[in-house]
Design a protein around this motif. Structure first.
Motif, PDB file in Angstrom:
ATOM      1  N   LEU A 269       0.815  -1.210   0.000  1.00 18.07           N
ATOM      2  CA  LEU A 269       0.000   0.000   0.000  1.00 18.07           C
ATOM      3  C   LEU A 269       0.851   1.263   0.000  1.00 18.07           C
ATOM      4  N   ASN A 270       1.934   1.254   0.754  1.00 20.69           N
ATOM      5  CA  ASN A 270       2.803   2.432   0.787  1.00 20.69           C
ATOM      6  C   ASN A 270       3.437   2.694  -0.576  1.00 20.69           C
ATOM      7  N   THR A 271       3.788   1.618  -1.284  1.00 22.45           N
ATOM      8  CA  THR A 271       4.361   1.790  -2.618  1.00 22.45           C
ATOM      9  C   THR A 271       3.313   2.338  -3.585  1.00 22.45           C
ATOM     10  N   LEU A 272       2.113   1.773  -3.542  1.00 25.05           N
ATOM     11  CA  LEU A 272       1.029   2.289  -4.390  1.00 25.05           C
ATOM     12  C   LEU A 272       0.767   3.760  -4.095  1.00 25.05           C
ATOM     13  N   LEU A 273       0.754   4.117  -2.812  1.00 28.45           N
ATOM     14  CA  LEU A 273       0.477   5.502  -2.439  1.00 28.45           C
ATOM     15  C   LEU A 273       1.540   6.445  -2.988  1.00 28.45           C
ATOM     16  N   GLU A 274       2.812   6.072  -2.842  1.00 25.51           N
ATOM     17  CA  GLU A 274       3.870   6.969  -3.298  1.00 25.51           C
ATOM     18  C   GLU A 274       3.781   7.204  -4.810  1.00 25.51           C
ATOM     19  N   VAL A 275       3.386   6.174  -5.554  1.00 15.11           N
ATOM     20  CA  VAL A 275       3.199   6.357  -6.993  1.00 15.11           C
ATOM     21  C   VAL A 275       2.001   7.262  -7.256  1.00 15.11           C
ATOM     22  N   LEU A 276       0.890   6.995  -6.579  1.00 19.24           N
ATOM     23  CA  LEU A 276      -0.348   7.720  -6.862  1.00 19.24           C
ATOM     24  C   LEU A 276      -0.291   9.177  -6.419  1.00 19.24           C
ATOM     25  N   VAL A 412       2.991  -0.004  13.830  1.00 25.23           N
ATOM     26  CA  VAL A 412       2.869   0.282  12.406  1.00 25.23           C
ATOM     27  C   VAL A 412       2.111   1.584  12.191  1.00 25.23           C
ATOM     28  N   ARG A 413       2.366   2.172  11.018  1.00 25.36           N
ATOM     29  CA  ARG A 413       1.519   3.251  10.526  1.00 25.36           C
ATOM     30  C   ARG A 413       1.074   2.827   9.139  1.00 25.36           C
ATOM     31  N   GLY A 414      -0.103   2.213   9.098  1.00 27.20           N
ATOM     32  CA  GLY A 414      -0.579   1.665   7.841  1.00 27.20           C
ATOM     33  C   GLY A 414      -1.866   2.338   7.413  1.00 27.20           C
ATOM     34  N   LEU A 415      -2.080   2.406   6.117  1.00 24.20           N
ATOM     35  CA  LEU A 415      -3.298   2.991   5.585  1.00 24.20           C
ATOM     36  C   LEU A 415      -4.514   2.147   5.951  1.00 24.20           C
ATOM     37  N   ARG A 416      -5.573   2.819   6.360  1.00 24.57           N
ATOM     38  CA  ARG A 416      -6.838   2.118   6.565  1.00 24.57           C
ATOM     39  C   ARG A 416      -7.503   1.824   5.226  1.00 24.57           C
ATOM     40  N   LEU A 417      -7.381   2.717   4.301  1.00 25.03           N
ATOM     41  CA  LEU A 417      -7.902   2.502   2.966  1.00 25.03           C
ATOM     42  C   LEU A 417      -7.121   3.345   1.981  1.00 25.03           C
ATOM     43  N   LEU A 418      -7.186   2.937   0.720  1.00 28.18           N
ATOM     44  CA  LEU A 418      -6.519   3.666  -0.351  1.00 28.18           C
ATOM     45  C   LEU A 418      -7.536   3.838  -1.481  1.00 28.18           C
ATOM     46  N   PRO A 419      -8.383   4.869  -1.394  1.00 30.93           N
ATOM     47  CA  PRO A 419      -9.477   5.018  -2.359  1.00 30.93           C
ATOM     48  C   PRO A 419      -8.986   5.640  -3.670  1.00 30.93           C
ATOM     49  N   VAL A 420      -9.352   5.018  -4.782  1.00 32.18           N
ATOM     50  CA  VAL A 420      -8.918   5.496  -6.087  1.00 32.18           C
ATOM     51  C   VAL A 420     -10.087   5.500  -7.069  1.00 32.18           C
ATOM     52  N   ARG A 421      -9.945   6.344  -8.070  1.00 34.13           N
ATOM     53  CA  ARG A 421     -10.767   6.285  -9.281  1.00 34.13           C
ATOM     54  C   ARG A 421      -9.888   5.640 -10.341  1.00 34.13           C
TER      55      ARG A 421
END
Length: 471
Positions: A269-276, A412-421
């Motif tokens: 999720l952290n990798t996806l977030l950094e890209v997005l 940990v500090r983890g995302l609860r959700l990663l909402p995308v279109r």
């Protein structure tokens, strides 16, 4: 030659218990942990006394000092029995973090006992480590297939364009499905497991019962695989060390489940977030097809474990601006250390050849993740990230990055959700959704695990309950 005794703390140096400590887990920390680490560093230097849910703890903030704690096993011990406050009965009886540390497994062992346990893990993981072996090839193919199935579910539910939570609808079910496959566990063992791992790591009021339930599930799995061995990690651990009891093996599986589901999931999720969110260096490595580099860069910005497992001082030792007494508890902060590392970007420590490998996402020193586990974890993360960006022709966050909700706990500090279109390629909509999920089964050892809509939807339903009020 005359032996020289170790130095002891000067009489006038303050003891941890005597210092006024501010609580670490506050609303300020939830909103901006990096700002809190920076303020503590300005106030105290590389090591700061903090209160962690009512217990005083030394928090190690700077990269050099964190590496010292991680690498010097003779001084910094992992065995909770070295903790003076615990031995003296001075901990709150319901301190929620203690439940996990009381589980006697490889992470909390030292010296020969630790080395023997790591050898068992290496031997059991070896068949899955090499992509050329049947086990390794099948696992890699399975991870990719599960990822495609979950992406196909998005197309089946919403068409080739829509909205999704890449946490609850992709990353977390993917890791749970991989765990089910790798461990060789019947599907009924899995549905609640990730929830209980979260409850333990986030140190909520039910951390103790959650730890007990997860351990019981893994112990049942150990007994199941002892009676019905298969081509899975659980069976290979028994083969590597036949003397393991069901309870001992259950504790080791429990540790692996934590890392595979929560820690590896955070890294995805952290990798996806950094890209997005538009991190330029992460995006450049992804565009160049360097998935491993993409993951390393994201882990440097946002490590999957913010504050690493406690260490306990074996003797009095100077660290930062303080003397740490023998038996004191120390929390090395990977997140703070990474902030320190990036702040000194001109240093030789972060030269071009080592900067992205300097992250502490897999730990460091004698207790870092075993090499086989690191390779498998890296493969899972790279595959999960790669399949998303292979199938999505467009993806953008539906919330500003600074408004995303986080699990900000003591570990940990983890995302609860990663909402995308998102927009998917038409090929995914016709291929994966049309035939890749429905009616497929995977045989895991002696247990048949459904790979069809029922299993995937069941996992998604359990995770959604957790995300939206079931925790």
């Amino acid at each position: 030659m005359e032996a020289h005794p170790f130095a002891t703390a000067p009489a006038d140096s303050p003891a941890l218990e005597s210092l006024p400590v501010e609580p670490l887990l506050t609303s300020e920390f939830d909103a901006d942990p990096g700002g809190v680490y920076a303020r503590l560093r300005r106030t105290y230097g590389p090591v700061a006394p903090v209160g962690l849910m009512g217990v005083p703890v030394w928090l190690v903030l700077d990269y050099r000092e964190v590496l010292e704690v991680l690498r010097n096993e003779s001084v910094w011990r992992r065995d909770v029995r070295y903790w003076r406050a615990r031995a003296q009965g001075r901990l709150p009886p319901d301190w929620p973090l203690l439940a996990g540390y009381e589980v006697r497994q490889t992470m909390f062992m030292d010296d020969e006992e630790h080395l023997a346990a790591r050898h068992t893990h290496h031997a059991a993981l070896r068949p899955f480590q090499d992509g050329q072996t049947p086990q390794g090839w099948e696992l890699r193919a399975t991870v990719a297939r599960y990822a495609d199935e979950l992406i196909g579910m998005l197309a089946a539910e919403s068409g080739t364009a829509g909205f999704a939570d890449l946490g609850a609808q992709y990353t977390r079910p993917l890791l749970l499905m991989v765990t089910t496959k790798l461990f060789g566990c019947p599907v009924e063992l899995g549905d609640e497991l990730v929830m209980d791992l979260w409850r333990m790591l986030d140190a909520g009021p039910d951390a103790g019962p959650a730890t007990g339930r997860a351990l019981a599930a893994m112990t049942r799995l150990a007994a199941h695989r002892r009676a019905r061995p298969g081509d899975d990690l659980t069976s290979y651990m028994l083969l590597a060390d036949p003397e393991l009891s069901d309870e001992q093996l259950g504790r080791e599986l429990f540790m692996n489940a934590v890392y595979l589901n929560d820690i590896t999931g955070n890294m995805v999720l952290n990798t996806l977030l950094e890209v997005l969110r538009g991190n330029a260096t992460v995006r450049r490595s992804l565009s160049a097809g360097q998935l491993g580099e993409t993951v390393n860069r994201a882990a440097l910005v946002n490590p999957p474990v913010a504050n690493m497992c406690f260490r306990f001082a074996a003797r009095d030792v100077a660290l930062g601006n303080f003397w740490i007494r023998g038996g004191d508890i120390v929390s090395p902060s990977a997140a703070a250390a990474h902030g320190d590392l990036m702040a000194i970007g001109a240093s030789h420590l972060v030269g071009a050849t080592v900067s992205t490998r300097a992250h502490l996402g897999w730990g460091a020193g004698p207790h870092q993740c075993p090499s086989a586990a690191r390779e498998l974890g890296g493969m899972i993360v790279s595959t999960a990230v790669g399949r998303i960006f292979e199938h999505l022709t467009k993806a953008e966050l539906t919330l500003p990055a600074d408004q995303l909700p986080w699990r900000s706990g003591p570990v940990v500090r983890g995302l609860r959700l990663l909402p995308v279109r998102y927009e998917l390629s038409g090929e995914v909509g016709r291929g994966v959704a049309g035939g890749g999920v429905r009616g497929e089964t995977a045989v895991v050892g002696e247990a048949v695990v459904s790979g069809g809509d029922g299993q995937v939807r069941g996992l998604l339903g359990a995770l959604r309950r957790l995300m939206f009020g079931g925790r």
